[in-house]
Design a protein around this motif. Structure first.
Motif, mmCIF file in Angstrom:
data_model
loop_
_atom_site.group_PDB
_atom_site.id
_atom_site.type_symbol
_atom_site.label_atom_id
_atom_site.label_comp_id
_atom_site.label_asym_id
_atom_site.label_seq_id
_atom_site.Cartn_x
_atom_site.Cartn_y
_atom_site.Cartn_z
ATOM 1 N N GLY A 105 12.983 -56.645 3.558
ATOM 2 C CA GLY A 105 13.087 -57.779 4.026
ATOM 3 C C GLY A 105 12.936 -58.231 2.954
ATOM 4 N N MET A 106 13.005 -58.404 1.575
ATOM 5 C CA MET A 106 12.510 -59.191 0.077
ATOM 6 C C MET A 106 13.512 -59.768 -1.132
ATOM 7 S SD MET A 106 11.248 -57.526 -3.604
ATOM 8 C CE MET A 106 9.918 -57.242 -2.176
ATOM 9 N N ASN A 107 13.169 -60.709 -1.437
ATOM 10 C CA ASN A 107 14.847 -61.929 -1.140
ATOM 11 C C ASN A 107 14.868 -60.543 -3.384
ATOM 12 O OD1 ASN A 107 15.697 -63.365 -4.229
ATOM 13 N ND2 ASN A 107 15.609 -64.566 -2.862
ATOM 14 N N ALA A 108 17.204 -60.451 -3.107
ATOM 15 C CA ALA A 108 17.018 -59.263 -4.390
ATOM 16 C C ALA A 108 16.627 -59.381 -5.180
ATOM 17 C CB ALA A 108 18.952 -59.017 -3.604
ATOM 18 N N THR A 109 16.746 -61.259 -6.066
ATOM 19 C CA THR A 109 16.667 -61.782 -6.682
ATOM 20 C C THR A 109 16.272 -61.247 -7.357
ATOM 21 O OG1 THR A 109 18.165 -63.377 -6.501
ATOM 22 C CG2 THR A 109 16.405 -63.512 -8.164
ATOM 23 N N LEU A 110 14.295 -61.253 -6.785
ATOM 24 C CA LEU A 110 12.821 -60.882 -6.885
ATOM 25 C C LEU A 110 12.101 -59.403 -7.389
ATOM 26 C CD1 LEU A 110 10.187 -62.139 -7.542
ATOM 27 C CD2 LEU A 110 10.085 -61.896 -4.270
ATOM 28 N N LEU A 111 13.174 -59.116 -6.481
ATOM 29 C CA LEU A 111 13.294 -57.226 -6.434
ATOM 30 C C LEU A 111 13.542 -57.172 -8.062
ATOM 31 C CD1 LEU A 111 12.353 -54.469 -5.776
ATOM 32 C CD2 LEU A 111 14.758 -54.264 -4.973
ATOM 33 N N SER A 112 14.864 -58.041 -8.318
ATOM 34 C CA SER A 112 15.781 -57.245 -9.731
ATOM 35 C C SER A 112 14.607 -57.900 -10.467
ATOM 36 C CB SER A 112 17.119 -57.928 -9.825
ATOM 37 O OG SER A 112 17.720 -57.418 -8.536
ATOM 38 N N GLN A 113 14.051 -58.994 -10.827
ATOM 39 C CA GLN A 113 13.537 -59.273 -11.929
ATOM 40 C C GLN A 113 11.937 -58.594 -11.286
ATOM 41 O OE1 GLN A 113 12.334 -62.958 -9.965
ATOM 42 N NE2 GLN A 113 13.520 -64.708 -11.056
ATOM 43 N N TYR A 114 11.529 -57.794 -10.566
ATOM 44 C CA TYR A 114 11.114 -56.840 -10.668
ATOM 45 C C TYR A 114 10.994 -55.113 -11.218
ATOM 46 C CZ TYR A 114 8.268 -59.369 -7.270
ATOM 47 O OH TYR A 114 7.184 -60.238 -6.288
#
Length: 130
Positions: free
Chosen positions: A86-95
């Protein structure tokens, strides 16, 4: 006993993996993660041998950063993981790319999702079809 858990930082190398301690002059390498873990356990016990300190596997904690983790476990799709937790995929990609650093809470959420996927996969048996 060593102070709390011994943390070993893991990095992907061209020939496999390396790990080193932040708090002790201990380092090792391995061609695979299981080999690295075994070698780290031996290196840590060798370091503490003269003090007669008994180190158990649960006394060791291995850490790897997001970028290194996803570089090695390419089979784990970041978009799939993001949807799963349940996390934004773009945010995870930035991590993963290192442009943003996750909070401790976000890191725990991601790790919990990775563990959940691992448990699901370990419970699957593949059938051969004719």
């Amino acid at each position: 006993m060593a102070k709390e858990k011994i943390t070993m930082l893991v990095e992907k190398t061209e020939t496999g993996f390396s790990a080193y301690s932040k708090d002790y002059p201990i380092f090792t390498t391995g061609q695979s993660i299981p080999e690295l873990i075994n070698n780290a356990y031996e290196a840590i016990n060798f370091y503490f041998d003269e003090t007669s300190t008994q180190i158990k596997p649960q006394d060791i904690k291995f850490e790897i950063d997001f970028k290194q983790f996803f570089k090695y476990y390419k089979v784990l799709n970041a978009k799939f993981l993001a949807e799963k937790i349940g996390m934004n995929a773009t945010l995870l990609s930035q991590y993963i790319s290192g442009t943003k650093k996750p909070s401790a809470k976000q890191t725990e959420k991601i790790l919990k999702g990775i563990h959940q996927i691992g448990q699901e996969l370990s419970g699957i048996n593949l059938l051969q079809t004719a």
